[in-house]
Design a protein around this motif. Sequence first.
Motif, PDB file in Angstrom:
ATOM      1  N   THR A 112       0.698  -1.060  -0.180  1.00  0.00           N
ATOM      2  CA  THR A 112       0.019  -0.005   0.117  1.00  0.00           C
ATOM      3  C   THR A 112       0.927   1.310   0.027  1.00  0.00           C
ATOM      4  O   THR A 112       0.645   2.210  -0.640  1.00  0.00           O
ATOM      5  CB  THR A 112      -0.792   0.153   1.191  1.00  0.00           C
ATOM      6  N   GLY A 152      -4.768   3.842  -1.903  1.00  0.00           N
ATOM      7  CA  GLY A 152      -3.512   3.544  -1.043  1.00  0.00           C
ATOM      8  C   GLY A 152      -3.377   4.387   0.018  1.00  0.00           C
ATOM      9  O   GLY A 152      -3.340   4.353   1.317  1.00  0.00           O
ATOM     10  N   GLN A 177      -6.235  -3.754   0.771  1.00  0.00           N
ATOM     11  CA  GLN A 177      -5.038  -3.522   0.612  1.00  0.00           C
ATOM     12  C   GLN A 177      -4.678  -3.498  -0.821  1.00  0.00           C
ATOM     13  O   GLN A 177      -5.252  -4.086  -1.599  1.00  0.00           O
ATOM     14  CB  GLN A 177      -4.153  -4.668   1.357  1.00  0.00           C
TER      15      GLN A 177
END
Length: 210
Positions: free
Chosen positions: A106, A161, A168
């Motif tokens: 991420t 992100g 994720q």
Amino acid sequence: MSFVVGPFVALCDICQKPCLATVHGSYLEPDDENGPERYLRLASCQECGRGILLTQGVEETMDSRELTPPAVAWPDTTGSVGARVPAPLRREYEQARTCYQARAYTAVAVMVRRTLEGVCAEEGVKRRTLRQSLDTLQEDGKIDKRLVEWAAELRVLGNEGAHYTGSQVSPEDARDALNLAQAFLDYMYTFSTQFEEFKSRRAKRHRKES
């Protein structure tokens, strides 16, 4: 400067996990037309014994010289950008690579988005949104439509992100983001520059022959 001399944690390509590595030697690569100054350190994974090449860049400040955080240069799980890419953008991209090596996928998406913002800033473009800045680069003839499409997808991934959504970024998306960011930077600052130099040499040759 903060040198890596003892055991350090690195992502081993064979073990596919962070492992302790032992440094066996180092070499200072000089600053020249092939790239900026950096330290290369040969190491080995303490679990499987395979070799690892660690790199640390050298940054000049007003009062001192500092080393960037160590990153695994080989085995190369993701590509590196050319030396003609401006140093601030190389740092952003290298941080994205470091996040990938640490499996912080991420964070990779966020750093790639920062890299795109950096490209716009380096080109003197700062619109209200990143998408508008990218469109301006296209209007100015600095990037083509395909690169805008790449950058737009990276921007969206970076947005995902940066905000807590409960999901994720996948390893595959993180790796693709790095590869596309590498291609974007090299197109902007390596291939385009080489093409302009090629045209300039041909033009000079033709003037001499005429």
